[in-house]
Design a protein around this motif. Structure first.
Motif, PDB file in Angstrom:
ATOM      1  N   ASP A 119       0.848  -1.195   0.000  1.00 19.01           N
ATOM      2  CA  ASP A 119       0.000   0.000   0.000  1.00 19.01           C
ATOM      3  C   ASP A 119       0.883   1.244   0.000  1.00 19.01           C
ATOM      4  N   LEU A 120       1.031   1.888  -1.140  1.00 13.91           N
ATOM      5  CA  LEU A 120       1.919   3.042  -1.287  1.00 13.91           C
ATOM      6  C   LEU A 120       1.167   4.347  -1.068  1.00 13.91           C
ATOM      7  N   LYS A 121       1.740   5.230  -0.274  1.00 15.42           N
ATOM      8  CA  LYS A 121       1.160   6.560  -0.099  1.00 15.42           C
ATOM      9  C   LYS A 121       1.366   7.379  -1.367  1.00 15.42           C
ATOM     10  N   LYS A 122       0.623   8.486  -1.481  1.00 19.93           N
ATOM     11  CA  LYS A 122       0.744   9.340  -2.659  1.00 19.93           C
ATOM     12  C   LYS A 122       2.165   9.849  -2.847  1.00 19.93           C
ATOM     13  N   SER A 123       2.858  10.053  -1.741  1.00 18.55           N
ATOM     14  CA  SER A 123       4.207  10.619  -1.806  1.00 18.55           C
ATOM     15  C   SER A 123       5.294   9.562  -1.955  1.00 18.55           C
ATOM     16  N   ALA A 124       4.933   8.283  -1.991  1.00 20.78           N
ATOM     17  CA  ALA A 124       5.924   7.212  -2.103  1.00 20.78           C
ATOM     18  C   ALA A 124       6.717   7.383  -3.395  1.00 20.78           C
ATOM     19  N   ARG A 127       5.689   5.182  -6.432  1.00 17.10           N
ATOM     20  CA  ARG A 127       4.396   5.558  -7.010  1.00 17.10           C
ATOM     21  C   ARG A 127       4.499   6.864  -7.802  1.00 17.10           C
ATOM     22  N   GLN A 251       1.313  -3.587   9.958  1.00 16.62           N
ATOM     23  CA  GLN A 251       0.762  -2.247   9.759  1.00 16.62           C
ATOM     24  C   GLN A 251      -0.487  -2.024  10.598  1.00 16.62           C
ATOM     25  N   ARG A 255      -0.695   0.861  13.422  1.00 11.44           N
ATOM     26  CA  ARG A 255      -1.762   1.859  13.336  1.00 11.44           C
ATOM     27  C   ARG A 255      -2.595   1.890  14.619  1.00 11.44           C
TER      28      ARG A 255
END
Length: 345
Positions: A119-124, A127, A251, A255
């Motif tokens: 699961d990649l964040k937008k800032s990864a 990605r 994760q 969390r």
């Protein structure tokens, strides 16, 4: 920008656009990512049994020797035709992200690269490098929703010539969803169990189908944070047998600890009652008791320390992937033991 929305991915899979020679699939369900990557690989036309035409690489290996990726992506097939390069287990690795960005600057000739990530964040970096490229595309893969589960159940039932009554379908759906491949495996196991029958009923589902739903992950996490030491090993074993990814447990635990830390700060510094703080988070009713128990037991400094330990163990798991399950199991059990000690104070 070269990316698809989650709802557009199925249409892409039905007719993959290979004008993008680098395809990134990412999401929290490794089974779904893997299944979709396999569908694209199958439609590529590459003979995957041919070691000269198809190669499978692990992301952690690329981090140690990034030149291997360049070699495989840029090598021309000895006998002509396209080559297939698949990369599994991608995440926040810097070397892989930089290599993909470099390879995506120009169109790959004679090669298709499929990268499977978590699961990649937008800032990864991985990605963003793909999304900004002209010759690569990013496909987000999210966990099965009710409609997707129904479609998968219908596919397998039709293939086996079986039907489900309504109650059996609801019972089956309640046990699926955390991992796409594990969910499909459980459905196929049910069909095999029901061979020779015409209709599957609730009792059949309960007899053979394991629980691979997100609720099962939450149950294990809640056992760890609330000190249910005796209960926890069996829950972990059940998740592992069902195919739940280790990083999903890690994760989810991190969390939850971070959420407890934020809530405990309110309890200690603002003096609000535990029950009110938990209620404000609107947790699922099944989790409420465990969260209240954990929030009452854990002091703020201990939660901060545990959070740092989880982050360190996640890093260790990524560096030594063969030890990931052992590290995670030990981490969760030690947290449960510490939670039980806090409860007795």
């Amino acid at each position: 920008m070269a990316q698809k929305k989650a709802g557009e991915v199925d249409a892409f899979l039905s007719r993959p656009d290979f004008s993008f020679p680098i395809i990134l699939l990412y999401g929290p369900d490794p089974g779904l990512v893997s299944e979709r990557a396999e569908a694209i690989a199958e439609k590529s036309g590459v003979d995957r049994s041919d070691p000269f035409a198809s190669v499978l690489l692990a992301a952690d290996e690329i981090e140690k020797d990034v030149g291997r990726l360049y070699d495989e992506a840029l090598t021309v097939s000895m006998f002509g035709g396209q080559r297939l390069v698949r990369v599994r287990g991608a995440g926040g690795g810097k070397n892989l992200a930089e290599a993909v960005a470099s390879l995506a600057d120009k169109r790959l000739e004679g090669a298709l690269m499929i990268v499977e990530a978590g699961d990649l964040k937008k800032s990864a970096p991985l990605r963003t490098s793909v999304e900004r490229s002209k010759y690569a595309i990013a496909l987000p893969c999210y966990q099965d929703e009710a409609r997707a589960l129904d479609r998968m159940i219908d596919e397998e039932m039709a293939s086996a010539g079986l039907s489900l009554d309504r109650d059996a379908r609801e019972e089956l759906k309640s046990r699926l969803g955390a991992n796409r491949l594990a969910s499909r495996g459980e459905i196929r196991k049910l069909c095999l169990y029901a061979y020779g029958m015409e209709r599957i009923e609730t009792e059949d589902v309960a007899a053979i189908v394991g629980d691979v739903s997100a609720d099962a992950v939450d149950e294990a996490i809640d056992a760890a944070i609330s000190g249910e030491v005796k209960k926890l090993p069996g829950l972990i074993d059940r998740l592992v047998e069902a195919g739940t990814a280790v990083f999903q447990l890690q994760q989810s635990l991190l969390r939850t600890i971070q959420q407890l830390q934020a809530m405990r700060e309110i309890v200690e510094r603002q003096g609000e009652p535990v029950g009110r703080v938990v209620e404000r988070r609107r947790p699922h009713f099944r989790r409420k008791a465990a969260l209240e128990t954990a929030l009452s037991a854990w002091p703020l400094d201990a939660l901060a320390r545990v959070g740092r330990r989880i982050e360190a163990d996640i890093l260790t798991s990524r560096k030594e992937s063969a030890m990931a399950l052992t590290v995670t199991r030990q981490m969760m059990l030690s947290i449960a033991v510490e939670a039980a000690r806090h409860r007795r104070r």
